[in-house]
Write a protein that holds these residues in place. Sequence first.
Motif, mmCIF file in Angstrom:
data_model
loop_
_atom_site.group_PDB
_atom_site.id
_atom_site.type_symbol
_atom_site.label_atom_id
_atom_site.label_comp_id
_atom_site.label_asym_id
_atom_site.label_seq_id
_atom_site.Cartn_x
_atom_site.Cartn_y
_atom_site.Cartn_z
ATOM 1 N N ARG A 96 14.257 -1.516 -31.751
ATOM 2 C CA ARG A 96 14.766 -2.733 -32.431
ATOM 3 C C ARG A 96 14.367 -2.609 -34.194
ATOM 4 N NH1 ARG A 96 17.019 -5.951 -28.551
ATOM 5 N NH2 ARG A 96 17.057 -5.457 -26.237
ATOM 6 N N ALA A 97 13.603 -2.145 -34.802
ATOM 7 C CA ALA A 97 13.494 -1.787 -35.519
ATOM 8 C C ALA A 97 14.433 -1.714 -36.364
ATOM 9 C CB ALA A 97 11.839 -1.831 -36.138
ATOM 10 N N ILE A 98 15.227 -0.917 -36.381
ATOM 11 C CA ILE A 98 16.318 -0.885 -36.357
ATOM 12 C C ILE A 98 16.954 -0.438 -37.308
ATOM 13 C CG2 ILE A 98 16.029 1.788 -35.228
ATOM 14 C CD1 ILE A 98 18.522 0.680 -33.994
ATOM 15 N N PRO A 99 17.447 -0.189 -38.769
ATOM 16 C CA PRO A 99 18.850 -1.454 -39.649
ATOM 17 C C PRO A 99 20.309 -1.467 -38.747
ATOM 18 C CG PRO A 99 18.053 0.895 -40.247
ATOM 19 C CD PRO A 99 17.391 0.663 -39.456
ATOM 20 N N LEU A 100 19.809 -2.163 -37.858
ATOM 21 C CA LEU A 100 21.431 -2.560 -37.235
ATOM 22 C C LEU A 100 21.170 -4.126 -37.541
ATOM 23 C CD1 LEU A 100 23.581 -1.644 -35.689
ATOM 24 C CD2 LEU A 100 22.506 -1.780 -33.724
ATOM 25 N N PRO A 101 22.905 -4.620 -38.017
ATOM 26 C CA PRO A 101 23.009 -6.073 -38.103
ATOM 27 C C PRO A 101 22.491 -6.455 -36.124
ATOM 28 C CG PRO A 101 24.415 -4.882 -39.748
ATOM 29 C CD PRO A 101 23.887 -4.061 -38.345
ATOM 30 N N ARG A 102 22.164 -7.881 -36.157
ATOM 31 C CA ARG A 102 21.532 -8.334 -34.702
ATOM 32 C C ARG A 102 20.905 -7.228 -33.806
ATOM 33 N NH1 ARG A 102 26.743 -9.823 -37.100
ATOM 34 N NH2 ARG A 102 27.994 -9.009 -34.970
ATOM 35 N N VAL A 103 20.156 -6.899 -34.006
ATOM 36 C CA VAL A 103 19.564 -6.016 -33.445
ATOM 37 C C VAL A 103 18.792 -6.469 -32.123
ATOM 38 C CG1 VAL A 103 17.535 -5.327 -34.965
ATOM 39 C CG2 VAL A 103 19.144 -3.398 -32.822
ATOM 40 N N HIS A 104 18.415 -7.477 -32.320
ATOM 41 C CA HIS A 104 17.469 -8.105 -31.610
ATOM 42 C C HIS A 104 18.396 -8.765 -30.968
ATOM 43 C CE1 HIS A 104 13.860 -7.232 -33.370
ATOM 44 N NE2 HIS A 104 14.160 -7.513 -34.810
#
Length: 363
Positions: A200-208
Motif C-alpha cells: 500500500r506504499a504504491i502511489p495510488l490515490p486512496r490505496v489505504h
Amino acid sequence: MRTVFIKNQGKLFQVVLKSINVPLRYIHTKESLEPVWRSICKVDSNKDVLSGEPLVKFTLISRSETEHIFTVRLSHAQYDGSSRPIILRDLVTAYNQDIHSGPVCATFPDYVYFCASNRSKCAFNFWKDYLQGSVMTMLPCSDLQANQVSADIHEIAFGDLPSALEDITIPTLINAAFSFVLASLTKKDDVVFGVVTNTRAIPLPRVHTILGPCINHNPLRARLAQVWSVIDLCRLLRDQYAQSQQFCHIEFSDILAKSTDWPSDTKLGCILNHLGEGDNSSLPLKGGGIISDSFAMGRIDLQDQLLIRAIPGKGKLQVQVLTSNRIMDSEQAGLLAKSLIDTANAFAMSPEAPLSSMSFLHT
C-alpha cells in the motif's frame, strides 16, 4: 467478497460475481461462545478455495439476548491485515444504518490495474540485479517413511521484545536475525527468503481504503560475507528493503520468470511475516451495544516451505513457526522459534559485535 476462484485448462482464475446470495447461518448455544466459534472456524477452514463457490460466509452465534459472536469467513486471497478494520467499519455502518458516513474508497480493481500498468523494464531490471548470482534457500525436505503421514507443524515461542536500534526498526532487526539463523542452518553466507510486504506504499490515490489483498511475497537477500558487524547487516537489509519498495508490487511469479535464471517451479523456501498486535478497540452500535474484532487463522498448506510469523507486543515478542513434518518436527520448530527470539535480542544488545563472534543460539 464476491470473488470465486476456478480452474480452467490448468490455469487459476479469479472471478468477481455481479451479485451473490449468501444466507446468514444462525446458531444458538448454551455453551460458552468462544469454543463454539473456534470449532466452526476449524471446520470452515477446510473449505476448498477452488470449489467455484463464494468463499464468504456469515454466521451469527448467540448464547443470550446480549451475547453474540458474528463470524465472517473469508479466504486470505480476498483481504489483508489492513482490510480488517475496513470490514469492521462497514459492518458497524450497516448495522447502524448510517449509509452516508462512509468515505470515498478506491477499489481492488484500481489496485490490480495499477500493478499491471507498472510492470516496467526498470522494475524487472531492479530485481534482476538484486538477485543476480543467488539461489533460493531451501531447508532440507525429507520423504516420509511408509508408516508416517504428513502432518502440520505449528510451534510458538515467547520472549522479550528486543530494543530497537537507532534507525533500525524491529522488523528489520528480526529480518537480520532470521537471515543469520537461516545461514547457520544451511551453512551458507548468501541466503534468500520471502518477506510478506504491504504494497500500500504504491502511489495510488486512496490505496489505504482498498478492501483486498494488497500484499506480496517479495524476496529478501542477505549476503553475510559482505558485512562485518551486526549493525552492518541490519543497515544492509534496511537499505535493500527501502530500495525494493518502489517495485514491491511485482508478483514473485513474474520476478521468477523475468528476473532470475531459477527453475520455473521455484518456491520461496522460507517466508517471514511481520504481524502487528491488531486493533482490539471496540466500536459502538446503536442500542448501546459494541463490536470488537477477533481473528482466527485457517490452515496453510506448507508441505515443503517454512513460514515464520513475528508478532511484537508490549515488551514481548511472539514467534510462530509453521511448516510440515517433512521439514522438521515439533521440537525442532520450537527450538527454531526460540532461537530467532534469542538471536534478535543478542543482536540488539551487541549491535557493533562482529557477525563472526555471534553463535547460533539453538538451546
